[in-house]
Design a protein around this motif. Structure first.
Motif, PDB file in Angstrom:
ATOM      1  N   GLY A 147       0.817  -1.205   0.000  1.00 58.15           N
ATOM      2  CA  GLY A 147       0.000   0.000   0.000  1.00 58.15           C
ATOM      3  C   GLY A 147       0.847   1.249   0.000  1.00 58.15           C
ATOM      4  N   PHE A 148       0.215   2.350   0.390  1.00 59.75           N
ATOM      5  CA  PHE A 148       0.858   3.660   0.386  1.00 59.75           C
ATOM      6  C   PHE A 148       0.525   4.368   1.701  1.00 59.75           C
ATOM      7  CE2 PHE A 148       0.397   2.425  -3.968  1.00 59.75           C
ATOM      8  CZ  PHE A 148       1.542   2.888  -4.608  1.00 59.75           C
ATOM      9  N   LEU A 149       1.554   4.786   2.410  1.00 64.09           N
ATOM     10  CA  LEU A 149       1.383   5.477   3.687  1.00 64.09           C
ATOM     11  C   LEU A 149       1.389   6.989   3.479  1.00 64.09           C
ATOM     12  CD1 LEU A 149       4.058   3.481   5.719  1.00 64.09           C
ATOM     13  CD2 LEU A 149       1.573   3.138   5.836  1.00 64.09           C
ATOM     14  N   PRO A 150       0.388   7.700   3.963  1.00 59.60           N
ATOM     15  CA  PRO A 150       0.469   9.168   3.938  1.00 59.60           C
ATOM     16  C   PRO A 150       1.405   9.642   5.044  1.00 59.60           C
ATOM     17  CG  PRO A 150      -1.595   8.464   4.944  1.00 59.60           C
ATOM     18  CD  PRO A 150      -0.890   7.218   4.501  1.00 59.60           C
ATOM     19  N   ILE A 151       2.510  10.254   4.648  1.00 61.53           N
ATOM     20  CA  ILE A 151       3.529  10.696   5.600  1.00 61.53           C
ATOM     21  C   ILE A 151       3.709  12.210   5.452  1.00 61.53           C
ATOM     22  CG2 ILE A 151       5.945  10.546   6.298  1.00 61.53           C
ATOM     23  CD1 ILE A 151       4.440   7.982   6.883  1.00 61.53           C
ATOM     24  N   ARG A 152       3.730  12.899   6.580  1.00 65.77           N
ATOM     25  CA  ARG A 152       3.961  14.344   6.556  1.00 65.77           C
ATOM     26  C   ARG A 152       5.060  14.695   7.542  1.00 65.77           C
ATOM     27  NH1 ARG A 152      -0.805  18.764   7.051  1.00 65.77           N
ATOM     28  NH2 ARG A 152      -1.023  18.143   4.870  1.00 65.77           N
ATOM     29  N   THR A 153       6.110  15.326   7.049  1.00 66.42           N
ATOM     30  CA  THR A 153       7.182  15.854   7.889  1.00 66.42           C
ATOM     31  C   THR A 153       7.457  17.278   7.424  1.00 66.42           C
ATOM     32  OG1 THR A 153       9.008  15.157   6.440  1.00 66.42           O
ATOM     33  CG2 THR A 153       8.174  13.525   8.022  1.00 66.42           C
ATOM     34  N   ALA A 154       8.503  17.884   7.969  1.00 67.10           N
ATOM     35  CA  ALA A 154       8.836  19.252   7.575  1.00 67.10           C
ATOM     36  C   ALA A 154       9.234  19.352   6.109  1.00 67.10           C
ATOM     37  CB  ALA A 154       9.957  19.789   8.470  1.00 67.10           C
ATOM     38  N   HIS A 155       9.782  18.270   5.544  1.00 62.06           N
ATOM     39  CA  HIS A 155      10.293  18.311   4.171  1.00 62.06           C
ATOM     40  C   HIS A 155       9.521  17.406   3.203  1.00 62.06           C
ATOM     41  CE1 HIS A 155      13.895  20.526   5.466  1.00 62.06           C
ATOM     42  NE2 HIS A 155      13.909  19.718   6.512  1.00 62.06           N
ATOM     43  N   PHE A 156       8.608  16.611   3.729  1.00 63.32           N
ATOM     44  CA  PHE A 156       7.909  15.645   2.883  1.00 63.32           C
ATOM     45  C   PHE A 156       6.432  15.646   3.229  1.00 63.32           C
ATOM     46  CE2 PHE A 156       6.240  11.419   1.885  1.00 63.32           C
ATOM     47  CZ  PHE A 156       6.675  11.258   0.574  1.00 63.32           C
ATOM     48  N   ASP A 157       5.602  15.621   2.205  1.00 62.28           N
ATOM     49  CA  ASP A 157       4.152  15.527   2.394  1.00 62.28           C
ATOM     50  C   ASP A 157       3.597  14.750   1.213  1.00 62.28           C
ATOM     51  OD1 ASP A 157       1.521  15.748   3.081  1.00 62.28           O
ATOM     52  OD2 ASP A 157       1.365  17.914   2.772  1.00 62.28           O
ATOM     53  N   GLY A 158       3.509  13.433   1.390  1.00 62.83           N
ATOM     54  CA  GLY A 158       3.055  12.619   0.270  1.00 62.83           C
ATOM     55  C   GLY A 158       2.887  11.168   0.674  1.00 62.83           C
ATOM     56  N   LEU A 159       2.965  10.295  -0.327  1.00 65.42           N
ATOM     57  CA  LEU A 159       2.718   8.877  -0.128  1.00 65.42           C
ATOM     58  C   LEU A 159       4.020   8.087  -0.217  1.00 65.42           C
ATOM     59  CD1 LEU A 159      -0.467   8.489  -2.377  1.00 65.42           C
ATOM     60  CD2 LEU A 159      -0.384   8.789   0.110  1.00 65.42           C
ATOM     61  N   ILE A 160       4.208   7.181   0.723  1.00 66.40           N
ATOM     62  CA  ILE A 160       5.351   6.267   0.725  1.00 66.40           C
ATOM     63  C   ILE A 160       4.831   4.862   0.429  1.00 66.40           C
ATOM     64  CG2 ILE A 160       7.094   5.146   2.163  1.00 66.40           C
ATOM     65  CD1 ILE A 160       7.899   7.931   1.310  1.00 66.40           C
ATOM     66  N   HIS A 161       5.349   4.269  -0.621  1.00 64.69           N
ATOM     67  CA  HIS A 161       4.945   2.915  -0.997  1.00 64.69           C
ATOM     68  C   HIS A 161       5.622   1.897  -0.090  1.00 64.69           C
ATOM     69  CE1 HIS A 161       5.761  -0.794  -3.508  1.00 64.69           C
ATOM     70  NE2 HIS A 161       4.448  -0.799  -3.384  1.00 64.69           N
ATOM     71  N   TRP A 162       4.856   0.905   0.342  1.00 58.10           N
ATOM     72  CA  TRP A 162       5.409  -0.175   1.154  1.00 58.10           C
ATOM     73  C   TRP A 162       4.914  -1.523   0.619  1.00 58.10           C
ATOM     74  CZ3 TRP A 162       2.402  -3.758   3.702  1.00 58.10           C
ATOM     75  CH2 TRP A 162       1.038  -3.441   3.831  1.00 58.10           C
ATOM     76  N   THR A 163       5.666  -2.551   0.922  1.00 62.06           N
ATOM     77  CA  THR A 163       5.275  -3.895   0.519  1.00 62.06           C
ATOM     78  C   THR A 163       5.915  -4.898   1.481  1.00 62.06           C
ATOM     79  OG1 THR A 163       5.193  -5.449  -1.351  1.00 62.06           O
ATOM     80  CG2 THR A 163       7.231  -4.214  -1.061  1.00 62.06           C
ATOM     81  N   GLY A 164       5.321  -6.075   1.553  1.00 61.20           N
ATOM     82  CA  GLY A 164       5.897  -7.125   2.385  1.00 61.20           C
ATOM     83  C   GLY A 164       4.992  -7.556   3.514  1.00 61.20           C
ATOM     84  N   ALA A 165       5.608  -8.024   4.583  1.00 62.92           N
ATOM     85  CA  ALA A 165       4.882  -8.599   5.720  1.00 62.92           C
ATOM     86  C   ALA A 165       4.607  -7.512   6.752  1.00 62.92           C
ATOM     87  CB  ALA A 165       5.677  -9.740   6.331  1.00 62.92           C
ATOM     88  N   ARG A 166       3.474  -6.832   6.606  1.00 56.31           N
ATOM     89  CA  ARG A 166       3.137  -5.780   7.563  1.00 56.31           C
ATOM     90  C   ARG A 166       3.000  -6.388   8.955  1.00 56.31           C
ATOM     91  NH1 ARG A 166      -0.897  -0.693   6.618  1.00 56.31           N
ATOM     92  NH2 ARG A 166      -0.347   0.415   8.531  1.00 56.31           N
ATOM     93  N   GLY A 167       3.559  -5.701   9.936  1.00 52.78           N
ATOM     94  CA  GLY A 167       3.589  -6.240  11.285  1.00 52.78           C
ATOM     95  C   GLY A 167       4.936  -6.832  11.632  1.00 52.78           C
ATOM     96  N   SER A 168       5.798  -7.012  10.619  1.00 57.75           N
ATOM     97  CA  SER A 168       7.148  -7.507  10.879  1.00 57.75           C
ATOM     98  C   SER A 168       7.938  -6.452  11.635  1.00 57.75           C
ATOM     99  CB  SER A 168       7.848  -7.839   9.563  1.00 57.75           C
ATOM    100  OG  SER A 168       9.219  -8.103   9.768  1.00 57.75           O
ATOM    101  N   ALA A 169       8.838  -6.894  12.496  1.00 58.27           N
ATOM    102  CA  ALA A 169       9.669  -5.958  13.256  1.00 58.27           C
ATOM    103  C   ALA A 169      10.771  -5.342  12.393  1.00 58.27           C
ATOM    104  CB  ALA A 169      10.300  -6.667  14.454  1.00 58.27           C
ATOM    105  N   ARG A 170      11.071  -5.964  11.262  1.00 60.83           N
ATOM    106  CA  ARG A 170      12.206  -5.512  10.439  1.00 60.83           C
ATOM    107  C   ARG A 170      11.727  -4.737   9.221  1.00 60.83           C
ATOM    108  NH1 ARG A 170      15.768  -8.132   6.517  1.00 60.83           N
ATOM    109  NH2 ARG A 170      14.400  -9.943   6.628  1.00 60.83           N
ATOM    110  N   LEU A 171      12.304  -3.551   9.018  1.00 59.35           N
ATOM    111  CA  LEU A 171      12.031  -2.708   7.868  1.00 59.35           C
ATOM    112  C   LEU A 171      13.290  -2.600   7.036  1.00 59.35           C
ATOM    113  CD1 LEU A 171      10.297  -0.604   6.271  1.00 59.35           C
ATOM    114  CD2 LEU A 171      11.276   1.129   7.780  1.00 59.35           C
ATOM    115  N   VAL A 172      13.198  -2.946   5.748  1.00 64.17           N
ATOM    116  CA  VAL A 172      14.343  -2.895   4.833  1.00 64.17           C
ATOM    117  C   VAL A 172      14.270  -1.616   4.013  1.00 64.17           C
ATOM    118  CG1 VAL A 172      15.499  -4.026   2.903  1.00 64.17           C
ATOM    119  CG2 VAL A 172      14.493  -5.401   4.740  1.00 64.17           C
ATOM    120  N   VAL A 173      15.383  -0.896   3.975  1.00 63.60           N
ATOM    121  CA  VAL A 173      15.485   0.350   3.211  1.00 63.60           C
ATOM    122  C   VAL A 173      16.487   0.141   2.077  1.00 63.60           C
ATOM    123  CG1 VAL A 173      16.069   2.799   3.286  1.00 63.60           C
ATOM    124  CG2 VAL A 173      14.937   1.718   5.247  1.00 63.60           C
TER     125      VAL A 173
END
Length: 463
Positions: free
Chosen positions: A292-318
Motif C-alpha cells: 500500500g501507500f502510507l500518507p507521511i507528513r514531515t517538515a520536508h515531505f508531504d506525500g505517499l510512501i509505498h510499502w510492501t511485504g509482511a506488515r507487522g514484521s519488526a524488520r524494515l528494509v530500506v
C-alpha cells in the motif's frame, strides 16, 4: 483547493485466481465516479482531472489489468469481454454498483462493453471518443499497431519506444507517416512523452493484451430499444476519433453523441452530464494488507510512501539509492520506497542532503508499519556526482539509453563509471538478462532523488 490523491491496492479473487489491482482515489464528498484510462497508459494520466472533478465526485481510477501497477489477467489472449468483466469485478469488490463512470478512448470501449454485459452495475457513462473501426482499419492495425515490446540487451528497444510515443501525436495511426495522416495536435514536450514512456515500461509486452483487445473489439453499442443506462459520447477537434461520431449508427434513445471544440469542452460536458445522473456514495474503500501507500507528513515531505511485504514484521528494509523495494531482499520483512524512488512521491522542492530529513520519513513509515529494526542496503562505492548523472527527460529521449548503459555497466564494474580491469566485479548471469536490466532501468529512472540520498547518507555515516 487541491484535493489529495491517495493510492491503494486491492486483491480480487476470481475463478482464474487472485489478481492485484492498483487504484487512485481523490475526493470524499460527492458520488463515486469510476474513471477508466486509455491504453497503454495508467490511472496516473487522470491525476489532473481527478483533482479537478474531486470538488463534485469521489474519483476512483484503477489501473486496468496489465497496466500501471495492476496484475495481468490470468488467461491467454484475453478479449474485450474479459477486460469489461475485470472492471465489473473491480466494481463489485469495491462496493461501487450503481456508480457513474467515465472513460477515454480505450477506457470508453471497455466501459461500453461492461455496461452492455452488466447494465445493473452502472448508473450512467460519459465517454471521450468511441472507436468504430472499418474492417480495413482493423486489418491495418492488426499488422502494424502492436509490435512486441521486449527489452533488448543493449537498450535498442528504448529508441523505438521514445519515437513511438512522441510521434503518436504527429500521425494517426503512429506508424503511417504520410501527409494525409498528419495530426493537428503534434507536440514535442519531453515531460508528456516521458509519462507515456514510463507507463509503457511498466506494462512491458503485456500492453499488447489490453490494447489488442480494444482494437479488435467489435462495435458493441446496445440496440436502440435496449433498456440500458444513459450515456454521453463526445469528441473534440484534433481527436482522431471525432470522425467516428458519424460512424456510430443507431444508439439507444437515452444516449447522445456530439462533437465539441476543445478537450476542456469534452471534460465539462462529461462532468455536467454525470452530475445530473446522481450516483452512489461510499464511506470506506477496501484494500489489501500486503502492500500500500502510507500518507507521511514531515517538515520536508508531504506525500505517499509505498510499502510492501509482511506488515507487522519488526524488520524494515530500506533500499539503496536509485533502487526500490522491488530490488531489495525483504523476505519475511516489510520494505518501503524512499521519497523520490520507486512508487513513492517526491520531496517538497529539492531533495534534501541532510540525512535527518530522510531519517524522519523512514522513522515515520516504520512507526506506521509497526517496525522497530531498520536495515539499510549498503551504499555503492564511488563519487555520487558520477554515480547519478542527470536523467531529466530530453527532447530526443537520450536519457533512456543513458540510464540503460548505467544499469548494464554497474553489473560489471564498481563503480560503474570506472570500466577497467581493476574495477571488474563478479556477477551472476541472471542479473544481466534483458528482463532483469529492464527492472533495474525502471528503478533508475524513478530514482530522481538518488544523488541527494547518497550524499546525505554518506555524510551521516549511516551503514
Amino acid at each position: 483547493m487541491t484535493h489529495p490523491i491517495t493510492r491503494h491496492f486491492i486483491d480480487i479473487a476470481s475463478e482464474s485466481g487472485t489478481r492485484r489491482v492498483h487504484y487512485r482515489k481523490c475526493g470524499n464528498g460527492g458520488p463515486t465516479i469510476l474513471m477508466v484510462h486509455q491504453s497503454p497508459r495508467s490511472s496516473g494520466e487522470y491525476e489532473p482531472l481527478m483533482q479537478q472533478w474531486a470538488q463534485h465526485f469521489t474519483c476512483i481510477a484503477p489501473d486496468t489489468p496489465g497496466f500501471g501497477q495492476s496484475d495481468r489477467l490470468h488467461r491467454e489472449n484475453p478479449d474485450i469481454n474479459d477486460y469489461a468483466d475485470a472492471i465489473v469485478e473491480f466494481v463489485d469488490a469495491m462496493g461501487l454498483a450503481g456508480t457513474v463512470a467515465y472513460g477515454f478512448h480505450s477506457g470508453g470501449i471497455i466501459l461500453v462493453t461492461a455496461l452492455r454485459r452488466h447494465p445493473d452495475r452502472f448508473r450512467a457513462l460519459a465517454i471521450g471518443g468511441y472507436a468504430i473501426w472499418t474492417p480495413e482499419e482493423v486489418s491495418l492495425f492488426g499488422r502494424n499497431y502492436l509490435p512486441h515490446f521486449l527489452p533488448s540487451g543493449y537498450g535498442e528497444h528504448l529508441t523505438w519506444l521514445w519515437n513511438r510515443m512522441l510521434e503518436q501525436t504527429w500521425f494517426f495511426p503512429w506508424f503511417d507517416t504520410r501527409n494525409q495522416t498528419r495530426m493537428s495536435v503534434a507536440h514535442a514536450d519531453p515531460q508528456r512523452v516521458h509519462g507515456a514512456v514510463m507507463d509503457m515500461l511498466a506494462a512491458g509486452n503485456a500492453y499488447r493484451d489490453g490494447y489488442g483487445a480494444v482494437i479488435n473489439a467489435p462495435r458493441d453499442i446496445p440496440s436502440g430499444d435496449a433498456p440500458v443506462p444513459a450515456c454521453l459520447i463526445t469528441a473534440y477537434n484534433g481527436d482522431p476519433l471525432q470522425a467516428h461520431i458519424g460512424r456510430l449508427g443507431e444508439i439507444p434513445a437515452n444516449w447522445e453523441a456530439r462533437k465539441v471544440v476543445t478537450p476542456a469542452d469534452h471534460q465539462a460536458a462529461s462532468a455536467e452530464f454525470l452530475l445530473a445522473q446522481g450516483g452512489v456514495s461510499v464511506e470506506r474503500l477496501p484494500e489489501t494488507d500486503k502492500a500500500g501507500f502510507l500518507p507521511i507528513r514531515t517538515a520536508h515531505f508531504d506525500g505517499l510512501i509505498h510499502w510492501t511485504g509482511a506488515r507487522g514484521s519488526a524488520r524494515l528494509v530500506v533500499h539503496g539509492p536509485a533502487r526500490s523495494s522491488a530490488q531489495a531482499d525483504h523476505a519475511g520483512a516489510v520494505a518501503i520506497d524512499l521519497p523520490g524512488h520507486g512508487l513513492s512521491d517526491g520531496w517538497i522542492g529539492a531533495a534534501p542532503t541532510d540525512w535527518a530529513a530522510w531519517q524522519g520519513v523512514i522513522d515515520a513509515a516504520a512507526a506506521a508499519l509497526g517496525a522497530d529494526d531498520i536495515v539499510y542496503e549498503a551504499l555503492p562505492a564511488g563519487d555520487p556526482d558520477l554515480l547519478y548523472p542527470d536523467l531529466t527527460p530530453d527532447r530526443h529521449g537520450s536519457y533512456l539509453t543513458r540510464a540503460w548503459s548505467i544499469v548494464r555497466a554497474e553489473r560489471f564494474f564498481a563503480p560503474w563509471y570506472e570500466a577497467s580491469a581493476a574495477n571488474a566485479i563478479p556477477f551472476e548471469e541472471g542479473a544481466i538478462t534483458p528482463e532483469a536490466l529492464a527492472r533495474a532501468h525502471l528503478d533508475r529512472l524513478r530514482g530522481v532523488a538518488a544523488h541527494s540520498c547518497h550524499v546525505a547518507r554518506r555524510a551521516a555515516g549511516v551503514a
